[in-house]
Design a protein around this motif. Structure first.
Motif, PDB file in Angstrom:
ATOM      1  N   SER A 252      -0.685   3.763   3.449  1.00  0.00           N
ATOM      2  CA  SER A 252      -0.989   3.404   4.341  1.00  0.00           C
ATOM      3  C   SER A 252      -0.087   1.920   4.593  1.00  0.00           C
ATOM      4  CB  SER A 252      -2.427   2.890   4.640  1.00  0.00           C
ATOM      5  OG  SER A 252      -3.040   2.066   3.410  1.00  0.00           O
TER       6      SER A 252
ATOM      7  N   LEU B  38       0.685  -0.927  -0.082  1.00  0.00           N
ATOM      8  CA  LEU B  38      -0.091   0.066   0.046  1.00  0.00           C
ATOM      9  C   LEU B  38       0.926   1.485   0.117  1.00  0.00           C
ATOM     10  CD1 LEU B  38      -2.681  -1.289   2.505  1.00  0.00           C
ATOM     11  CD2 LEU B  38      -2.995  -0.976   0.113  1.00  0.00           C
TER      12      LEU B  38
ATOM     13  N   GLN C 261      -7.382   2.133  -2.936  1.00  0.00           N
ATOM     14  CA  GLN C 261      -6.555   1.939  -1.875  1.00  0.00           C
ATOM     15  C   GLN C 261      -6.610   3.380  -1.063  1.00  0.00           C
ATOM     16  OE1 GLN C 261      -2.270   2.315  -1.411  1.00  0.00           O
ATOM     17  NE2 GLN C 261      -2.318   1.509  -3.555  1.00  0.00           N
TER      18      GLN C 261
ATOM     19  N   GLY D 276      -6.111  -1.110   8.075  1.00  0.00           N
ATOM     20  CA  GLY D 276      -6.416   0.311   7.994  1.00  0.00           C
ATOM     21  C   GLY D 276      -7.225   0.783   8.986  1.00  0.00           C
TER      22      GLY D 276
ATOM     23  N   ASN E  51      -8.031  -1.787   1.002  1.00  0.00           N
ATOM     24  CA  ASN E  51      -7.911  -1.982   2.119  1.00  0.00           C
ATOM     25  C   ASN E  51      -8.982  -2.665   2.962  1.00  0.00           C
ATOM     26  OD1 ASN E  51      -6.237   0.561   1.476  1.00  0.00           O
ATOM     27  ND2 ASN E  51      -5.604   0.763   3.510  1.00  0.00           N
TER      28      ASN E  51
END
Ligand code: HEC
Ligand code: HEC
Ligand code: HEC
Ligand code: HEC
Ligand code: HEC
Ligand code: HEC
Length: 367
Positions: A158, A155, A176, A213, A207
C-alpha cells in the motif's frame, strides 16, 4: 667467364645433392626405438614463508556473552514460547506469497528488499523465532542481539512510509496491509469485489498505528494526519513489550501479549499505559473508547447484513451468491474501513481518534 663457369658448377653440385637427398628420403627405413628419459632437473629453491594469519577470537570468550550462567536467554525463550509467533501455528502458510510474513525462512529471504514473494515455497517452514528478529550467530558475540532491520518501512502493498522508531519498524515489516484489489478511490468508479477475503488481511496494525491506508470519507470527524498520532511515538514495542507484574511468562516482554489469563480471569497490562494515562483502570477501555469503537462496528455490521453485503458478522462478502459484489467507491470504502478496524483487533487503541473517525464517517455516509 671463369667466374660464371664456377657458379654453374656449384649450382649443379647443389642440384645433385638435392636429388640425392630426395632419393634417400623416399626410401627411409622404420623409426628406431625411443631414447631413454633424460635425468630430472634440480629442485627449485623453497619460497619465502607467508605472513602469519591474525589470531582467531577465543571461542568460549564470545559464546558465553550469551550462553552463560546468566539466565537472560532462558527467560526470553520462556516468554517467546507464549507468543503467537511461536504457538499460533500459522507458519504452515508456506507458499511463496504467504511465507514472507508467516515463516522464518521466507521473511529472512526478502527482508530489506522490495520482493513481495519468496523465490519458492518453503520446505520445512520454521516459525518466527530469535533468529528471525535478531542477527543470531553472525559474529558469535553479543553484538548479534542487534535487530535484523530497523529502517522506516516503505509499505510493500500500500502507499506510504511508516516510521514508528527502530525496533517497532521491525514489526511493521509484517504487520502491514496486504494487497487490496480492487482498491476504491475517493470520488472514483464503483468497484466489483470478487473475493470473500477482500481487505487488508489480518495484520493491518502498522498502517493503523501510523494512520495510513484508510478510506477517508468526508464526515463530521476530522482525520488526524498520518504520523501525528499519539501512539505512533509509543510504537509496537512500547506497549506490547512493556513489563507485566506477575505475568512475565504470559504477557509483556517477548510474549508480545497485552493481556493474559491469571487465576481464571483476564488481566490487562495497563502498566503499558499508566505512564501517560494515570487514570486508566484495570482494562484498556480508557475513556470508553473501546466501547465506542465496538458500538460503531456493530452499527456498520447491521447495515452490511441488511444490504446483503455480508452473510453474517464476519468477512464473507456476498460469498453465498457467488457473483461479484458491485458497490460504489464510498460503499466499498466504508467496508474497507470496517475491515481495517476489525482486523486490527485493538478495538481502537492503536489509533483512537483516527479509527473513531473512519467508522463514524463511514456510518454517516451509509445512513
Ligand atoms: C547473541 C547471543 C549469542 C551468541 C554470542 C552465541 N549464541 Fe548460540 N544461540 C543464541 C540464540 C538466541 C540461540 C537460539 C535459542 C532458541 O532458539 O531458543 C542459540 C542457539 C545455539 C545452539 C542450539 C542449537 C541451535 O543452533 O539453535 C547452540 C549449539 C549454540 N547456540 C552454540 C553457540 C556457540 C558455539 C557460540 C559461539 C561460537 C554461540 N552459540 C554464540 C545466541 C547466541
Ligand atoms: C516475520 C513477520 C513478523 C514480524 C517481524 C512480527 N510479526 Fe507479529 N505476527 C506475525 C504473524 C504471521 C503472526 C500470526 C502468527 C500465527 O498466527 O501463527 C503474528 C502475531 C502477532 C501477535 C499475536 C496476535 C494474536 O493472534 O494474538 C502479536 C501481538 C504480534 N504479532 C506483535 C508483533 C510485534 C510487537 C512485533 C515486533 C516486535 C512483531 N509482531 C513482529 C508476523 C510478524
Ligand atoms: C504482509 C505480511 C503477510 C502476508 C503476505 C500474509 N500474511 Fe497472514 N498474517 C499476517 C499477520 C501479521 C498475521 C497476524 C495478525 C494478527 O494476529 O492480528 C496474519 C494472520 C494470518 C492468519 C490467522 C488469522 C487468525 O484469525 O488467526 C491466517 C489464516 C493467515 N494470516 C493466512 C495467510 C495466507 C493464506 C497468506 C498468503 C495468501 C498470508 N496470510 C499472507 C501477515 C501476513
Ligand atoms: C518478533 C521479533 C523478536 C523475536 C522473535 C525475538 N526478539 Fe528479542 N527483541 C526484539 C525487540 C524488538 C527487542 C528490543 C526491545 C526494546 O528495544 O525495548 C528485543 C530485545 C532482546 C534482547 C535485549 C537485547 C539487548 O540489546 O539488550 C534480548 C537478550 C533478546 N531480545 C533475546 C531474544 C531471544 C533469546 C529470542 C528468542 C527466544 C528473541 N529475542 C526473539 C524482537 C524479537
Ligand atoms: C498504545 C499501545 C499500543 C501500541 C502502540 C500498539 N499496540 Fe497492539 N494492541 C494494544 C492493545 C491494548 C491491544 C488490545 C489487546 C486486548 O484487548 O487484549 C492490541 C492488540 C494488538 C493485536 C491483536 C492481538 C492481541 O494481542 O490482542 C496485535 C496483533 C497487535 N496489537 C500488534 C501491534 C503492532 C504490530 C503494533 C505496532 C505497529 C502495535 N500493536 C502497537 C496496544 C498497543
Ligand atoms: C507515551 C504516552 C502514551 C502511552 C504509553 C499510551 N498513550 Fe494513549 N494517548 C497518548 C496521548 C498523548 C493521547 C492523546 C491525548 C489524550 O487523549 O490523552 C492518547 C490517547 C489515548 C486514547 C484516546 C482518548 C480519548 O478520550 O479519545 C485512548 C483510548 C488511549 N490513549 C489508550 C491507551 C492505552 C490503552 C494505552 C496502553 C495500552 C495507551 N493509551 C498508552 C499517549 C500515550
Amino acid at each position: 667467364m671463369k667466374k660464371n663457369i664456377s657458379i654453374i658448377t656449384l649450382l649443379s653440385g647443389f642440384a645433385l645433392l638435392f636429388i640425392g637427398a630426395m632419393i634417400l628420403s623416399s626410401c627411409e627405413g622404420p623409426m628406431g626405438p625411443a631414447g631413454t628419459d633424460g635425468t630430472d632437473g634440480i629442485d627449485g629453491v623453497d619460497g619465502t614463508d607467508g605472513v602469519d594469519g591474525t589470531n582467531g577470537a577465543d571461542g568460549n570468550g564470545t559464546c558465553i556473552q550469551c550462553h552463560d550462567a546468566d539466565v537472560v536467554l532462558l527467560a526470553k525463550e520462556q516468554q517467546a514460547a507464549s507468543s503467537h509467533h511461536l504457538i499460533g501455528g500459522n507458519y504452515e502458510r508456506l507458499s511463496a506469497d504467504c511465507a514472507i510474513c508467516h515463516t522464518h525462512q521466507g521473511f529472512t529471504e526478502v527482508v530489506g528488499t522490495d520482493l513481495t514473494e519468496a523465490s519458492a515455497d518453503i520446505v520445512d517452514p520454521a516459525p518466527i523465532n530469535c533468529r528471525t528478529c535478531h542477527m543470531i550467530h553472525e559474529t558469535y558475540t553479543d553484538a548479534d542481539w542487534a535487530l535484523v532491520i530497523e529502517d522506516p518501512v516503505d509499505l510493500k502493498f500500500s502507499e506510504g512510509t511508516v516510521d514508528l522508531g527502530g525496533p517497532s519498524n521491525l514489526c511493521v515489516q509484517c504487520h502491514q496491509f496486504r494487497d487490496i484489489s480492487p482498491l476504491p478511490v475517493s470520488g472514483g468508479d464503483s468497484v466489483s469485489i470478487t473475493s470473500s477475503r477482500w481487505g487488508p488481511h489480518h495484520g493491518p496494525q502498522g498502517n493503523n498505528v501510523w494512520g495510513v491506508g484508510g478510506y477517508l470519507i468526508a464526515g463530521s470527524k476530522t482525520y488526524p494526519s498520518a504520523g501525528s498520532h499519539p501512539h505512533s511515538d509509543v510504537g509496537c514495542v512500547g506497549c506490547h513489550m512493556a513489563p507485566v507484574p506477575y505475568g512475565g511468562r504470559t504477557a509483556g516482554g517477548h510474549t508480545l501479549n497485552m493481556s493474559y489469563e491469571y487465576h481464571g480471569s483476564t488481566e490487562y497490562n495497563t502498566g503499558a499505559c499508566a505512564g501517560c494515562h494515570s487514570s486508566i483502570g484495570d482494562d484498556f477501555d480508557y475513556n470508553g473508547v473501546q466501547t465506542e469503537v465496538d458500538d460503531l462496528v456493530a452499527a456498520l455490521e447491521a447495515i452490511f447484513v441488511t444490504k446483503g453485503w455480508i452473510d453474517a458478522p464476519g468477512d464473507l462478502w456476498n460469498a453465498s451468491s457467488g457473483s461479484p459484489l458491485k458497490v460504489t467507491a464510498d460503499e466499498a470504502g466504508a467496508m474497507l474501513n470496517y475491515k481495517i478496524v476489525t482486523e486490527d483487533r485493538s478495538e481502537g487503541i492503536h489509533n483512537p481518534a483516527y479509527m473513531v473517525a473512519l467508522l463514524t464517517n463511514s456510518l454517516e455516509s451509509l445512513q
